[in-house]
Design a protein around this motif. Structure first.
Motif, PDB file in Angstrom:
ATOM      1  N   GLN A 185      60.039  62.873  63.657  1.00  0.00           N
ATOM      2  CA  GLN A 185      59.599  63.825  62.632  1.00  0.00           C
ATOM      3  C   GLN A 185      60.678  64.553  61.998  1.00  0.00           C
ATOM      4  N   PHE A 186      62.015  64.570  62.359  1.00  0.00           N
ATOM      5  CA  PHE A 186      63.139  64.986  61.396  1.00  0.00           C
ATOM      6  C   PHE A 186      63.325  64.354  60.214  1.00  0.00           C
ATOM      7  N   TYR A 187      63.194  63.091  60.296  1.00  0.00           N
ATOM      8  CA  TYR A 187      63.363  62.172  59.067  1.00  0.00           C
ATOM      9  C   TYR A 187      62.118  62.089  58.180  1.00  0.00           C
ATOM     10  N   PHE A 188      61.069  62.533  58.892  1.00  0.00           N
ATOM     11  CA  PHE A 188      59.437  62.362  58.105  1.00  0.00           C
ATOM     12  C   PHE A 188      58.922  63.560  58.685  1.00  0.00           C
TER      13      PHE A 188
ATOM     14  N   GLU B 293      56.491  65.020  57.349  1.00  0.00           N
ATOM     15  CA  GLU B 293      54.941  65.093  56.903  1.00  0.00           C
ATOM     16  C   GLU B 293      54.271  64.399  58.166  1.00  0.00           C
ATOM     17  N   VAL B 294      54.773  64.023  59.275  1.00  0.00           N
ATOM     18  CA  VAL B 294      53.960  63.499  60.317  1.00  0.00           C
ATOM     19  C   VAL B 294      53.935  64.506  61.460  1.00  0.00           C
ATOM     20  N   LYS B 295      54.482  65.560  61.272  1.00  0.00           N
ATOM     21  CA  LYS B 295      54.691  66.630  62.446  1.00  0.00           C
ATOM     22  C   LYS B 295      53.364  66.983  62.759  1.00  0.00           C
ATOM     23  N   SER B 296      52.167  67.250  61.888  1.00  0.00           N
ATOM     24  CA  SER B 296      51.035  67.616  62.547  1.00  0.00           C
ATOM     25  C   SER B 296      50.187  66.358  63.129  1.00  0.00           C
ATOM     26  N   VAL B 297      50.682  64.880  62.807  1.00  0.00           N
ATOM     27  CA  VAL B 297      50.198  63.971  63.576  1.00  0.00           C
ATOM     28  C   VAL B 297      50.520  64.082  65.143  1.00  0.00           C
TER      29      VAL B 297
ATOM     30  N   ALA C 299      49.680  58.581  61.110  1.00  0.00           N
ATOM     31  CA  ALA C 299      51.037  58.685  60.741  1.00  0.00           C
ATOM     32  C   ALA C 299      51.564  57.870  59.591  1.00  0.00           C
ATOM     33  N   GLN C 300      50.939  56.489  59.573  1.00  0.00           N
ATOM     34  CA  GLN C 300      51.350  55.722  58.644  1.00  0.00           C
ATOM     35  C   GLN C 300      50.756  56.377  57.236  1.00  0.00           C
ATOM     36  N   GLU C 301      49.398  56.949  57.183  1.00  0.00           N
ATOM     37  CA  GLU C 301      48.995  57.731  56.045  1.00  0.00           C
ATOM     38  C   GLU C 301      49.646  58.598  55.504  1.00  0.00           C
TER      39      GLU C 301
END
Length: 165
Positions: free
Chosen positions: A121-124, A126-130, A39-41
């Motif tokens: 995930q709402f705010y970021f 891009e981490v949904k897949s993680v 997620a950090q990446e």
């Protein structure tokens, strides 16, 4: 004991305000060091504010939550001194506050906010897949290590220090 439960609720509320301010308002990647490495990446730095003044609101809430946490510490220690607490009474107070907070963290933050309601995930996005396919948000081993080893050890150390005075 009633004061201890109240302080644990205040401590948990302060951490909730801190999470809200970091995720929804400030949105700095540095605040997510406890997230899984994947997620950090995946997190993209946010140069622009969510809306005008969002970071000011976020930092104000962050400072308020830090003051609340400090207040919990001061009140729990001051009341213990005033009531002539023994080591075990201080230890029980500290470990109770930490345990209630950690259970709240594991249930409300990691399970409900992260996995069920997908707040992060709402705010970021891009981490949904993680997080897709996971049943629990963060590393359960590290959470249990904190609950059963680190927090009791820190509570014992704090209780010992308090009984020195």
């Amino acid at each position: 004991m009633l004061l201890t439960i109240f302080l644990a609720i205040v401590f948990s509320a302060a951490i909730t305000i801190m999470l809200l301010s970091a995720v929804a308002f400030i949105q700095k990647k540095e605040f997510f060091a406890s997230a899984p490495k994947e997620a950090q990446e995946a997190i993209q730095p946010r140069e622009n504010e969510l809306f005008y003044g969002a970071r000011v609101i976020g930092w104000t809430l962050m400072i308020f939550s830090i003051l609340m946490i400090a207040g919990v510490g001061v009140i729990s220690i001051w009341n213990g001194f005033r009531s002539d607490f023994t080591f075990w009474q201080f230890f029980l107070r500290f470990v109770s506050i930490f345990t209630i907070y950690k259970l709240y963290d594991m249930i409300c933050f990691d399970y409900f906010l992260l996995m069920k309601f997908q707040f992060f995930q709402f705010y970021f996005p891009e981490v949904k897949s993680v997080y897709s396919g996971r049943k629990y948000g963060y590393n359960i081993k590290s959470q249990l290590l904190k609950l059963f080893v680190i927090f009791p050890a820190a509570s014992a150390l704090a209780a010992w220090i308090c009984t020195l005075f």
